[in-house]
Scaffold this motif. Structure first.
Motif, PDB file in Angstrom:
ATOM      1  N   ILE A  34      -7.656  10.947  -6.150  1.00 50.51           N
ATOM      2  CA  ILE A  34      -7.659   9.553  -5.722  1.00 50.51           C
ATOM      3  C   ILE A  34      -7.815   9.525  -4.203  1.00 50.51           C
ATOM      4  CG2 ILE A  34      -6.371   7.379  -5.730  1.00 50.51           C
ATOM      5  CD1 ILE A  34      -4.682   8.677  -8.057  1.00 50.51           C
ATOM      6  N   THR A  35      -8.852   8.865  -3.724  1.00 51.55           N
ATOM      7  CA  THR A  35      -9.124   8.774  -2.293  1.00 51.55           C
ATOM      8  C   THR A  35      -9.020   7.322  -1.845  1.00 51.55           C
ATOM      9  OG1 THR A  35     -10.588  10.694  -2.372  1.00 51.55           O
ATOM     10  CG2 THR A  35     -10.798   9.233  -0.471  1.00 51.55           C
ATOM     11  N   ASN A  36      -8.240   7.088  -0.798  1.00 47.18           N
ATOM     12  CA  ASN A  36      -7.995   5.727  -0.323  1.00 47.18           C
ATOM     13  C   ASN A  36      -8.886   5.433   0.880  1.00 47.18           C
ATOM     14  OD1 ASN A  36      -7.053   3.278   0.561  1.00 47.18           O
ATOM     15  ND2 ASN A  36      -4.886   3.850   0.559  1.00 47.18           N
ATOM     16  N   ASN A  37     -10.046   4.868   0.599  1.00 49.52           N
ATOM     17  CA  ASN A  37     -10.961   4.434   1.653  1.00 49.52           C
ATOM     18  C   ASN A  37     -10.918   2.920   1.835  1.00 49.52           C
ATOM     19  OD1 ASN A  37     -11.850   7.049   2.105  1.00 49.52           O
ATOM     20  ND2 ASN A  37     -13.590   6.878   0.723  1.00 49.52           N
ATOM     21  N   SER A  38      -9.820   2.295   1.387  1.00 52.31           N
ATOM     22  CA  SER A  38      -9.741   0.839   1.398  1.00 52.31           C
ATOM     23  C   SER A  38      -9.638   0.256   2.799  1.00 52.31           C
ATOM     24  CB  SER A  38      -8.535   0.372   0.580  1.00 52.31           C
ATOM     25  OG  SER A  38      -7.319   0.732   1.236  1.00 52.31           O
ATOM     26  N   GLY A  39      -9.116   1.040   3.738  1.00 52.50           N
ATOM     27  CA  GLY A  39      -8.876   0.519   5.071  1.00 52.50           C
ATOM     28  C   GLY A  39      -7.604  -0.287   5.175  1.00 52.50           C
ATOM     29  N   ARG A  40      -6.881  -0.427   4.068  1.00 47.89           N
ATOM     30  CA  ARG A  40      -5.627  -1.179   4.068  1.00 47.89           C
ATOM     31  C   ARG A  40      -4.460  -0.229   4.369  1.00 47.89           C
ATOM     32  NH1 ARG A  40      -5.832  -6.278   1.945  1.00 47.89           N
ATOM     33  NH2 ARG A  40      -3.585  -6.202   1.641  1.00 47.89           N
ATOM     34  N   ALA A  90      -3.876   5.261   3.587  1.00 49.29           N
ATOM     35  CA  ALA A  90      -5.233   4.952   4.037  1.00 49.29           C
ATOM     36  C   ALA A  90      -5.880   6.183   4.665  1.00 49.29           C
ATOM     37  CB  ALA A  90      -5.212   3.802   5.032  1.00 49.29           C
ATOM     38  N   GLY A  91      -7.087   6.491   4.237  1.00 52.81           N
ATOM     39  CA  GLY A  91      -7.816   7.636   4.763  1.00 52.81           C
ATOM     40  C   GLY A  91      -7.428   8.965   4.154  1.00 52.81           C
ATOM     41  N   GLN A  92      -6.504   8.949   3.209  1.00 51.84           N
ATOM     42  CA  GLN A  92      -6.007  10.180   2.594  1.00 51.84           C
ATOM     43  C   GLN A  92      -6.422  10.265   1.124  1.00 51.84           C
ATOM     44  OE1 GLN A  92      -4.268  12.505   4.553  1.00 51.84           O
ATOM     45  NE2 GLN A  92      -4.906  11.081   6.175  1.00 51.84           N
ATOM     46  N   SER A  93      -6.228  11.437   0.548  1.00 53.46           N
ATOM     47  CA  SER A  93      -6.466  11.665  -0.879  1.00 53.46           C
ATOM     48  C   SER A  93      -5.224  12.250  -1.524  1.00 53.46           C
ATOM     49  CB  SER A  93      -7.649  12.610  -1.100  1.00 53.46           C
ATOM     50  OG  SER A  93      -8.855  12.059  -0.632  1.00 53.46           O
ATOM     51  N   TYR A 383     -12.623  11.472 -10.410  1.00 50.74           N
ATOM     52  CA  TYR A 383     -12.442  10.864  -9.094  1.00 50.74           C
ATOM     53  C   TYR A 383     -12.195   9.365  -9.240  1.00 50.74           C
ATOM     54  CZ  TYR A 383     -14.746  15.148  -7.485  1.00 50.74           C
ATOM     55  OH  TYR A 383     -15.082  16.460  -7.253  1.00 50.74           O
ATOM     56  N   LEU A 384     -11.330   8.856  -8.387  1.00 51.45           N
ATOM     57  CA  LEU A 384     -11.124   7.419  -8.246  1.00 51.45           C
ATOM     58  C   LEU A 384     -11.087   7.138  -6.745  1.00 51.45           C
ATOM     59  CD1 LEU A 384     -10.427   4.651  -9.627  1.00 51.45           C
ATOM     60  CD2 LEU A 384      -8.017   5.247  -9.266  1.00 51.45           C
ATOM     61  N   THR A 385     -12.056   6.384  -6.265  1.00 53.13           N
ATOM     62  CA  THR A 385     -12.178   6.109  -4.843  1.00 53.13           C
ATOM     63  C   THR A 385     -11.942   4.633  -4.583  1.00 53.13           C
ATOM     64  OG1 THR A 385     -13.792   7.895  -4.601  1.00 53.13           O
ATOM     65  CG2 THR A 385     -13.664   6.300  -2.819  1.00 53.13           C
ATOM     66  N   LEU A 386     -10.919   4.324  -3.786  1.00 50.37           N
ATOM     67  CA  LEU A 386     -10.606   2.944  -3.438  1.00 50.37           C
ATOM     68  C   LEU A 386     -11.444   2.557  -2.235  1.00 50.37           C
ATOM     69  CD1 LEU A 386      -6.698   3.163  -3.753  1.00 50.37           C
ATOM     70  CD2 LEU A 386      -8.440   2.920  -5.547  1.00 50.37           C
TER      71      LEU A 386
END
Length: 390
Positions: A34-40, A90-93, A383-386
């Motif tokens: 899970i990768t958090n590219n949401s910017g939140r 945010a910005g992490q996996s 993979y799940l990418t936010l």
């Protein structure tokens, strides 16, 4: 799939296409990155909820992929155990393991979801209900099935369009496949486009009291809640019924069986389908908007080899407004979709914002392979990418 307003449900096996041959036995669990590219900056919570395929039990999986059956519920519903997994910043996996399930991977921002249990099992969030406890939470979900034949995982907008994400799979040869990413600016672009669509479509958008955009409900829920007029598809349906009162609609429901055809004609306000021998095999009453958007009720699609496949084809044709431009269905040319002024504008605008054009904007969006799905017979990793809310 004809599962109310979801391409797959907890308790139902996601059956979408033929798996690729597995090079080796599929393990009991596989990693999900899970990768958090949401910017939140708010905390993300992740849930893996579903039906254990080996036992048929409903439950949840922890970060290690260990299954936990739900306890007995009640009436009124009782709080479910906290099944949340702390997601990546945010910005992490973060990598968890997912077991052989047919289920959903939920994720929420800033607040845990409120799940309840009835005597019949898990109560899913139903944000079309203004009193649902999850109404003001930013959240979404992916659907997946992992079984002995491999992994199927999708992004879905069948129930709602909300915080964006993409899904993917790493294959045995090391290559990856992914789907679900929006175009740059696609999130805001979708909501702007929906606001600009006359006829009640803007009423599908739900916001928090502070003005935060939460989601857009599917048009099925829009009709059911009165946000969208129940007559929104009537003009198109009337034109279809008129056309096929004097001409024949030919349905070839199986791409790999081109000689299996059914022939539809309207008589007495009912569309009757005959087989090649001239025998009536199934009939449809004139559908309303709810039946079209939900691919159910008057367009019910049982899991059989005749009515279900015909209904799938009709449902896709009504949502994409292709039934008047071609008397041979399904029309699988995306350039022909959504051209009529009366159409599923929600689905039209979602597909327009997808990077690869693929989405699950209604239950049978997989007709003609327009769905946002990846699958593999020997998955090494999912993979799940936010993605960004922009």
């Amino acid at each position: 799939m004809p599962l109310t307003a979801a391409a797959a449900l907890i308790g139902g096996v996601l059956s979408l296409g033929t798996p690729q041959p597995a090079d080796a036995a599929v393990p009991d669990t596989i990693p999900l990155k899970i990768t958090n590219n949401s910017g939140r900056t708010d905390q993300v919570y992740v849930y893996d909820l579903g039906t254990q395929l080996s036992t048929g039990q409903q439950g949840w999986a922890d970060a290690n992929g260990t299954f936990h059956a739900w306890p007995a519920g009640g009436n009124p519903p009782t709080p479910a155990p906290d099944a949340s997994i702390t997601g990546p910043a945010a910005g992490q996996s973060k990598t968890i393991r997912i077991p052989k399930f047919s289920g959903r991977i939920y994720f929420s921002y800033g607040q845990k979801l409120d799940f309840r249990l009835t005597t019949g099992g898990l109560v899913q969030p139903a944000v079309q209900n203004p009193t649902d406890p999850n109404r003001n939470i930013l959240f979404n979900w992916s659907e997946y099935t992992l079984n002995d034949s491999g992994l199927w995982i999708n992004s879905t907008q069948v129930d709602m369009f909300s915080v964006p994400y993409a899904v993917g799979v790493q294959r045995a040869d090391g290559s990856t496949a992914s789907t679900g990413h929006l175009k740059s600016g696609g999130y805001n672009g979708f909501f702007s486009a929906l606001r600009g669509q006359p006829g009640g479509w803007a009423n599908l958008i739900q916001t928090r009291s502070d003005g935060t955009v939460l989601r857009a409900l599917s048009p099925l829920y829009g009709v059911e809640t009165g946000a969208l007029p129940s007559t929104v598809m009537d003009d198109y349906v009337n034109r279809v019924w008129s056309k096929y009162s004097t001409s024949t609609l030919t349905v070839t429901p199986f791409a790999d069986q081109p000689n299996t055809k059914y022939y539809g004609r309207v008589s007495g306000n009912v569309m009757n389908f005959t087989n090649s021998a001239g025998a009536v095999v199934t009939s449809f009453q004139k559908p309303d908007a709810g039946s079209i958007f939900g691919c159910h009720n008057l367009l019910d699609a049982p899991n059989d080899l005749v009515r279900g496949p015909i209904s799938r084809t009709l449902c896709a044709g009504f949502n994409r407004s292709t039934l008047l431009t071609s008397a041979s269905q399904p029309d699988t040319n995306a350039a022909d979709f959504y051209l009529d002024t009366v159409t599923n504008h929600y689905a039209r605008k979602i597909h327009a914002q997808m990077a690869d054009g693929k989405a699950y904007a209604f239950a049978f969006d997989d007709v003609g392979n327009q769905e946002s799905l990846v699958n593999d017979g020997s998955p090494q990793q999912a993979y799940l990418t936010l993605d960004p809310l922009s």
